[in-house]
Design a protein around this motif. Structure first.
Motif, PDB file in Angstrom:
ATOM      1  N   ALA A 281       0.843  -1.595  -0.416  1.00 38.03           N
ATOM      2  CA  ALA A 281       0.178  -0.375  -0.063  1.00 38.03           C
ATOM      3  C   ALA A 281       0.442   0.887   0.074  1.00 38.03           C
ATOM      4  CB  ALA A 281      -0.899  -0.100   1.335  1.00 38.03           C
ATOM      5  N   THR A 282       2.244   1.422   0.409  1.00 38.57           N
ATOM      6  CA  THR A 282       3.350   2.046   0.636  1.00 38.57           C
ATOM      7  C   THR A 282       3.687   2.366  -1.052  1.00 38.57           C
ATOM      8  OG1 THR A 282       3.367   2.301   2.951  1.00 38.57           O
ATOM      9  CG2 THR A 282       5.053   3.703   2.197  1.00 38.57           C
TER      10      THR A 282
ATOM     11  N   SER B 196       2.467   1.654  -4.049  1.00 40.27           N
ATOM     12  CA  SER B 196       1.010   2.026  -4.401  1.00 40.27           C
ATOM     13  C   SER B 196       0.882   3.192  -4.330  1.00 40.27           C
ATOM     14  CB  SER B 196      -0.374   1.691  -4.574  1.00 40.27           C
ATOM     15  OG  SER B 196       0.576  -0.289  -5.228  1.00 40.27           O
ATOM     16  N   TYR B 197       1.236   4.059  -2.628  1.00 38.17           N
ATOM     17  CA  TYR B 197       0.599   4.916  -2.716  1.00 38.17           C
ATOM     18  C   TYR B 197       1.418   6.972  -2.522  1.00 38.17           C
ATOM     19  CZ  TYR B 197       0.413   9.540   0.469  1.00 38.17           C
ATOM     20  OH  TYR B 197       0.264  10.539   1.185  1.00 38.17           O
TER      21      TYR B 197
ATOM     22  N   TRP C 119      -5.561  -0.792  -2.654  1.00 33.20           N
ATOM     23  CA  TRP C 119      -5.380   0.136  -1.213  1.00 33.20           C
ATOM     24  C   TRP C 119      -5.068   1.779  -1.348  1.00 33.20           C
ATOM     25  CZ3 TRP C 119      -6.605  -3.603   2.505  1.00 33.20           C
ATOM     26  CH2 TRP C 119      -8.019  -4.102   2.788  1.00 33.20           C
ATOM     27  N   GLY C 120      -4.102   1.389  -1.404  1.00 32.09           N
ATOM     28  CA  GLY C 120      -2.587   2.202  -1.559  1.00 32.09           C
ATOM     29  C   GLY C 120      -2.720   3.795  -2.839  1.00 32.09           C
TER      30      GLY C 120
ATOM     31  N   ILE D 153      -5.739   5.293  -1.774  1.00 27.77           N
ATOM     32  CA  ILE D 153      -5.489   6.496  -0.251  1.00 27.77           C
ATOM     33  C   ILE D 153      -4.366   7.384  -0.952  1.00 27.77           C
ATOM     34  CG2 ILE D 153      -3.777   6.970   2.192  1.00 27.77           C
ATOM     35  CD1 ILE D 153      -4.329   3.591   2.219  1.00 27.77           C
ATOM     36  N   ALA D 154      -3.728   7.308  -1.716  1.00 26.14           N
ATOM     37  CA  ALA D 154      -2.623   8.663  -2.699  1.00 26.14           C
ATOM     38  C   ALA D 154      -4.214   9.818  -3.081  1.00 26.14           C
ATOM     39  CB  ALA D 154      -1.784   7.903  -3.516  1.00 26.14           C
TER      40      ALA D 154
ATOM     41  N   GLN E 100      -6.273  12.033  -0.502  1.00 24.12           N
ATOM     42  CA  GLN E 100      -5.220  12.575   0.284  1.00 24.12           C
ATOM     43  C   GLN E 100      -5.379  14.141  -0.501  1.00 24.12           C
ATOM     44  OE1 GLN E 100      -1.152  12.352   0.326  1.00 24.12           O
ATOM     45  NE2 GLN E 100      -0.894  12.400  -1.923  1.00 24.12           N
TER      46      GLN E 100
ATOM     47  N   LEU F 192     -10.793   8.956   1.239  1.00 26.04           N
ATOM     48  CA  LEU F 192      -9.622   8.633   2.101  1.00 26.04           C
ATOM     49  C   LEU F 192      -9.777   7.845   3.653  1.00 26.04           C
ATOM     50  CD1 LEU F 192      -6.680   8.588   2.491  1.00 26.04           C
ATOM     51  CD2 LEU F 192      -6.226  10.445   4.252  1.00 26.04           C
TER      52      LEU F 192
ATOM     53  N   ALA G  72      -8.223   3.137   3.847  1.00 26.16           N
ATOM     54  CA  ALA G  72      -7.137   3.640   5.146  1.00 26.16           C
ATOM     55  C   ALA G  72      -7.724   2.601   6.547  1.00 26.16           C
ATOM     56  CB  ALA G  72      -7.431   5.356   5.698  1.00 26.16           C
TER      57      ALA G  72
END
Length: 325
Positions: free
Chosen positions: A260-261, A263-264, A276-277, A280-281, A284, A293, A297
């Motif tokens: 997820a990080t 992809s974010y 999901w990542g 979330i990006a 934001q 978001l 998350a």
């Protein structure tokens, strides 16, 4: 009372003269059997896995974690049970529209259904985590077990290679390599994540095997002529798998967060794959005006929390020192 020496033709005086110890045996009907002399037969012995399962069944943390994990797996395998909307279908006319019938979370800025994307986003994140965990165990667990059991040159080579990977931060290596690739898929993420974390599994497996291979049952297997590889598979690994299982459950949550990080940050899965990542990006940018978001998350946090809770429960069950009596 008769003495044992008379059966050999030696009387008591002669036995005493020779300094021998004299034994007397009382008739059975003259001996009172006390309660402390009675032998109570215990039930059949249980293995460490049976004890652990009995402990887990009474642990509410394990029950809650398993219910959450089962629910997540159902969402991953059959997302159509929870929504009939296409997560990739976006209509600009519905941009930032609030929730409505069939759309409980509303729409994002591109007009995509947030609820559908949250449901389908579980598949990519969980598949990346599960796949990375499987390779993590296969590579690290196999190399660590072989190095710990055979030792010598193999142990030295595995240890030195593992030390090289220890010096490379996972997130930094993943970002650099993912940026160099033109096409990125779930398999790309799986290979990279497991390729830089297998030394963790190797270290745990090596320590557990070294501790188990000096046990009495291993010595007995060798005395019976059991081959070394068969001893490793049938006797050492089942008794050394506990610590590796605990680490595996914890790292499964770590892999999901790492995917997820990535992809974010825009270097993970492509935007064509619902994740999901990535959501979330995207959310934001509207964090001050919308709760877009919040939904992916929260789903990510609950999924990772369930695996961490599972790891804690399994650790308490397999570690006798950590069990609550």
């Amino acid at each position: 009372m008769p003495d044992l020496d008379k059966g050999k033709g030696i009387d008591l005086a002669e036995s005493a003269a020779r300094g021998r110890q004299i034994y007397f045996v009382a008739p059975p009907d003259e001996v009172e059997v006390l309660a402390t002399d009675m032998v109570v037969e215990a039930g059949s012995p249980t293995s460490i896995w049976q004890d652990a399962w009995r402990q887990l069944r009474r642990n509410p943390i394990f029950i809650v974690a398993m219910l959450m994990i089962v629910f997540v797996l159902v969402v991953v395998i059959w997302p159509g049970l929870f929504t009939s909307q296409d997560p990739r279908y976006c209509n600009g006319d519905f941009s930032m529209d609030p929730r409505g019938p069939g759309h409980p979370f509303g729409f994002d800025k591109q007009g995509c259904d947030i609820y559908a994307r949250t449901v389908y986003g579980a598949r990519a994140s969980v598949m990346a985590g599960v796949g990375s965990t499987i390779l993590f165990v296969l590579i690290g667990g196999t190399l660590g077990a072989l190095a710990g059991f055979y030792g010598g040159l193999l142990d030295s080579i595995v240890s030195r290679v593992a030390e090289i990977f220890y010096a490379i931060p996972l997130m930094l290596a993943a970002i650099v390599i993912m940026q160099l690739l033109d096409s990125r898929t779930i398999w790309t993420v799986i290979i990279i994540l497991s390729g830089f974390t297998w030394p963790q599994a190797a270290r745990i497996a090596r320590s557990a095997v070294i501790q188990s291979k000096n046990s009495d049952y291993v010595t007995a297997a060798k005395a019976l002529g059991v081959s070394r590889i068969r001893t490793l598979i049938r006797h050492v690994l089942p008794n050394a798998a506990g610590p590796l299982i605990v680490v595996t459950t914890i790292w499964l949550g770590v892999f999901i967060v790492t995917e997820a990080t990535l992809s974010y940050l825009g270097v993970g899965l492509p935007r064509t794959i619902v994740s999901w990542g990535a959501d979330i990006a995207s959310g934001q940018k509207e964090i001050r005006t919308s709760a877009i978001l919040f939904y992916p998350a929260t789903a990510l946090a609950l999924t990772v929390l369930s695996f961490i809770m599972l790891g804690d429960a399994v650790r308490d069950a397999l570690d006798p020192k950590a069990r609550k009596r």
